[in-house]
Design a protein around this motif. Structure first.
Motif, short mmCIF file in Angstrom:
data_model
loop_
_atom_site.label_atom_id
_atom_site.label_comp_id
_atom_site.label_asym_id
_atom_site.label_seq_id
_atom_site.Cartn_x
_atom_site.Cartn_y
_atom_site.Cartn_z
N GLN A 177 0.69 -1.23 0.14
CA GLN A 177 -0.10 0.05 -0.16
C GLN A 177 0.79 1.21 0.08
OE1 GLN A 177 -3.70 0.21 2.68
NE2 GLN A 177 -2.58 1.91 3.47
N PRO A 178 1.02 1.85 -1.08
CA PRO A 178 2.00 2.86 -1.30
C PRO A 178 1.51 4.17 -0.73
CG PRO A 178 1.17 2.60 -3.30
CD PRO A 178 0.51 1.31 -2.56
N GLU A 187 4.99 9.73 -4.15
CA GLU A 187 4.44 10.24 -5.44
C GLU A 187 5.39 10.47 -6.45
OE1 GLU A 187 0.74 13.14 -5.80
OE2 GLU A 187 2.61 14.18 -5.60
N GLY A 188 4.79 10.38 -7.69
CA GLY A 188 5.74 10.91 -8.69
C GLY A 188 4.85 11.87 -9.46
N ALA A 209 9.58 3.92 -7.02
CA ALA A 209 9.18 3.55 -5.79
C ALA A 209 8.58 1.99 -6.07
CB ALA A 209 8.00 4.22 -5.13
N LEU A 210 7.60 1.96 -7.29
CA LEU A 210 7.19 0.58 -7.66
C LEU A 210 8.35 -0.52 -7.76
CD1 LEU A 210 4.90 -1.58 -8.08
CD2 LEU A 210 4.63 -0.41 -10.38
N ILE A 222 9.18 -4.35 -6.53
CA ILE A 222 9.54 -5.26 -7.15
C ILE A 222 10.64 -6.02 -6.91
CG2 ILE A 222 9.72 -6.26 -9.66
CD1 ILE A 222 7.79 -3.80 -10.34
N ASP A 223 11.64 -5.21 -6.98
CA ASP A 223 13.05 -5.62 -6.56
C ASP A 223 13.11 -6.44 -5.24
OD1 ASP A 223 16.01 -6.14 -7.11
OD2 ASP A 223 16.37 -4.31 -5.99
N THR A 224 12.42 -5.63 -4.36
CA THR A 224 12.35 -6.42 -3.06
C THR A 224 11.82 -7.58 -3.08
OG1 THR A 224 12.37 -4.25 -1.70
CG2 THR A 224 11.75 -6.10 -0.67
N THR A 225 10.86 -7.72 -3.61
CA THR A 225 9.93 -9.00 -3.72
C THR A 225 10.78 -10.11 -4.54
OG1 THR A 225 7.80 -7.61 -3.91
CG2 THR A 225 7.60 -10.05 -4.30
#
Length: 207
Positions: A112-113, A118-119, A128-129, A133-136
């Protein structure tokens, strides 16, 4: 000259034992519902909820930290903080929790960002997304294949992601070749009807 290698002590690993991946007042009802659905799957042991700590050191086994230090010697910095936990204030940043399924070699992350990500106005920053993704990917690679180093990562953004949305990331290992671990990931909305991004990555196992 190379920096002295990491030294690991109990104080480094347990300086802050708070679990930041537990539900809090900022989680939306949808986030809590998906969390509870996944928690039900942990009862028989097929899925495991992973804790979210404030320091990256706490995510690793001590023997793996020593191996990482040999590959990438760095100096310990006492006041570091895991990037995803850049603030202790709830709701503002990376509210997330990750569940791991070892037999299927995959992870599901609920994300939940918050407004600090914000961009474009009202839209989460792509970086941020990408971080989430990289963390997952990393958690999947480490927990299922003892791989820790990101080699390549490709993201195809499909749809803008509004700030405050509840996102479901599912990453899995698709194949392995020597020390290379190949992974894929889909980023969808809570009911899996909207695809926000698709990604692929190659991670490397430690020698």
């Amino acid at each position: 000259m190379p920096a002295p290698p990491i030294t690991v002590s109990g104080s480094h690993l347990h300086s802050d034992t708070k679990d930041y991946s537990l539900p809090n007042a900022s989680w939306s009802p949808v986030m809590v519902r998906l969390y509870n659905d996944l928690m039900e799957k942990t009862v028989d042991g097929t899925w495991t909820r992973l804790p979210g700590y404030s320091r990256s050191l706490q995510y690793f086994k001590e023997e793996d930290l020593a191996r990482i230090a040999k590959a990438v010697p760095v100096q310990m910095v006492e006041d570091t903080r895991h990037f995803l936990r850049f603030t202790e204030m709830e709701r503002l940043g990376f509210e997330h929790v990750i569940f791991h399924n070892d037999s299927e070699k995959k992870c599901v992350c609920l994300f939940q960002p918050g407004p600090l990500l914000e961009g474009l106005p009202g839209i989460i920053h792509g970086g941020a997304l990408g971080t989430m993704i990289d963390t997952t990917f990393f958690v999947t690679a480490y927990k299922s294949a003892n791989a820790v180093f990101t080699g390549t990562m490709t993201i195809n953004f499909k749809s803008p992601l509004p700030v405050g949305s509840v996102v479901r990331l599912e990453a899995k290992i698709t194949s392995m070749e020597g020390r290379k671990v190949f992974l894929s990931c889909e980023v969808q909305n809570s009911d899996r009807t909207v695809l926000f991004a698709e990604a692929s990555a190659i991670f490397f196992q430690m020698k």
